[in-house]
Design a protein around this motif. Structure first.
Motif, PDB file in Angstrom:
ATOM      1  N   UNK B  15      20.168  43.911  56.197  1.00 11.97           N
ATOM      2  CA  UNK B  15      20.689  45.252  55.917  1.00 11.97           C
ATOM      3  C   UNK B  15      20.400  45.652  54.471  1.00 11.97           C
ATOM      4  N   UNK B  16      20.673  44.727  53.555  1.00  6.87           N
ATOM      5  CA  UNK B  16      20.460  45.000  52.125  1.00  6.87           C
ATOM      6  C   UNK B  16      18.992  45.319  51.853  1.00  6.87           C
ATOM      7  N   UNK B  17      18.113  44.638  52.562  1.00 12.20           N
ATOM      8  CA  UNK B  17      16.690  44.879  52.390  1.00 12.20           C
ATOM      9  C   UNK B  17      16.276  46.212  53.030  1.00 12.20           C
ATOM     10  N   UNK B  18      16.864  46.538  54.151  1.00  5.86           N
ATOM     11  CA  UNK B  18      16.544  47.801  54.828  1.00  5.86           C
ATOM     12  C   UNK B  18      16.944  49.012  53.977  1.00  5.86           C
ATOM     13  N   UNK B  19      18.116  48.964  53.363  1.00  8.77           N
ATOM     14  CA  UNK B  19      18.587  50.135  52.610  1.00  8.77           C
ATOM     15  C   UNK B  19      17.835  50.317  51.293  1.00  8.77           C
ATOM     16  N   UNK B  20      17.061  49.310  50.895  1.00  6.48           N
ATOM     17  CA  UNK B  20      16.095  49.471  49.794  1.00  6.48           C
ATOM     18  C   UNK B  20      15.312  50.787  49.944  1.00  6.48           C
ATOM     19  N   UNK B  21      15.085  51.188  51.196  1.00  5.52           N
ATOM     20  CA  UNK B  21      14.293  52.404  51.468  1.00  5.52           C
ATOM     21  C   UNK B  21      14.948  53.682  50.947  1.00  5.52           C
ATOM     22  N   UNK B  22      16.257  53.626  50.663  1.00  5.40           N
ATOM     23  CA  UNK B  22      16.925  54.828  50.162  1.00  5.40           C
ATOM     24  C   UNK B  22      16.343  55.267  48.817  1.00  5.40           C
ATOM     25  N   UNK B  23      15.719  54.311  48.112  1.00  6.28           N
ATOM     26  CA  UNK B  23      15.098  54.625  46.816  1.00  6.28           C
ATOM     27  C   UNK B  23      13.849  55.493  46.984  1.00  6.28           C
ATOM     28  N   UNK B  24      13.393  55.641  48.235  1.00  2.67           N
ATOM     29  CA  UNK B  24      12.207  56.450  48.508  1.00  2.67           C
ATOM     30  C   UNK B  24      12.566  57.830  49.073  1.00  2.67           C
ATOM     31  N   UNK B  25      13.837  58.052  49.355  1.00  4.59           N
ATOM     32  CA  UNK B  25      14.216  59.346  49.941  1.00  4.59           C
ATOM     33  C   UNK B  25      14.457  60.339  48.810  1.00  4.59           C
ATOM     34  N   UNK B  26      13.587  61.348  48.734  1.00 14.25           N
ATOM     35  CA  UNK B  26      13.658  62.292  47.612  1.00 14.25           C
ATOM     36  C   UNK B  26      14.513  63.501  47.946  1.00 14.25           C
ATOM     37  N   UNK B  27      15.277  63.942  46.953  1.00 19.64           N
ATOM     38  CA  UNK B  27      16.134  65.103  47.076  1.00 19.64           C
ATOM     39  C   UNK B  27      15.465  66.316  46.419  1.00 19.64           C
TER      40      UNK B  27
END
Lengths: 199, 199
Positions: B15-27
């Motif tokens: 899970x911790x590794x999966x949510x790493x992807x949040x750093x790629x979601x741009x606002x």
């Protein structure tokens, strides 16, 4: 920005606006997907979430709210003092002084009792003597290991870091979170076997 | 990565590794200094710190650990569902369904009781019916206002957003944190006076 005459709120918003700069402080760790450098703000977010998820594995019972506060603010001093790479021995010289000055300036933007709470939490994190600080430090060391492994070991290779340095530098993960250190040693062995890390 | 036979820990690290992807979601929000787009991970870090600093201004007493958890995870669904700009009405269509599917998948990576706790917190945040959720939502709305103002209003201008839309969209800051809404209304007026926001 003096905007509505509530001095305490303005002080707090001044602090919140100042720490915005943490998003510009780049670390040596590369992100797994696009290989850009991670910044301190997203790193701190990751640690805070890890603290919540992994609490049951802490070496000793922790006050999880204190741990989360600690990891949210642990790198704020780097706004002034910059990030020092874990394996850069020359960079460690004067680091403590630079970081203490930074803590005085940045936490000093808040009213005394609020700033002092954060300042004390930061010092506790650095001293690594309490259960909360040992657990927080374990997370802070484990997270880059996990990312470095999955990003193919580029950061280790670029700096010529060897396995014994990684083990020595990260051994104290075991003091704060034995299960993570167990996992980490296997990750390190696998990194060596896969040519991602020098033996 | 199955690495040491502790299935629960591996699920957590997955899970911790999966949510790493949040750093790629741009606002849509631009950072003040270098005008790059903010990502969801650093945004979430900023909200967590704001929650701690501004607690005394919450409209009703809050459980601050729950609020911090809420803001740390409130955007995780965007790993799958993407960020929808606050003023994009077409983008709102189907958003709820996409986000719920994302919550099921991502929080479902954790063991049932851990995943369900986060899933319930996310739903509580979205529903905005409790004191904790109203305060968390107030922070989530105020932070981009503060950045947009200091970044010169580029985001508002680029999308042709007007003052009445900003007021309408952010009015509920007042339900969670009246002092912040007071500050926000003055910030909005100043943005109009300075030509950063259309009247």
């Amino acid at each position: 920005l003096a905007i509505n005459g509530d001095a305490r709120l303005e002080q707090q918003i001044g602090f919140i606006f100042e720490v915005e700069k943490l998003k510009q402080v780049l670390r040596q760790t590369l992100l797994v997907d696009d290989k850009r450098q991670e910044n301190d703000a997203e790193h701190s977010w990751h640690l805070a979430l890890m603290a919540l998820i992994l609490e049951e594995h802490a070496a000793d019972p922790v006050d999880i709210l204190r741990v989360v506060k600690m990891v949210l603010i642990h790198d704020i001093v780097e706004i002034d003092a910059g990030d020092t790479f874990a394996y850069d021995e020359a960079g460690q010289v004067g680091k403590e002084y630079r970081e203490r000055e930074a803590a005085n300036r940045i936490f000093g933007l808040l009213a005394a009792e609020q700033g002092e709470e954060l300042s004390r939490l930061w010092e506790e994190f650095e001293a690594r003597k309490t259960a909360d600080a040992r657990y927080a430090n374990a997370l802070d060391r484990f997270q880059p290991l996990l990312l470095n492994y999955h990003a193919g070991g580029d950061t280790w290779r670029r700096h010529g870091v060897r396995k014994d340095q990684v083990v020595e530098r990260n051994r104290h993960i075991g003091e704060g979170c034995p299960a993570l250190w167990n996992y980490a040693t296997r990750l390190i062995d696998r990194a060596v076997a896969e040519g991602k890390l020098l033996d």
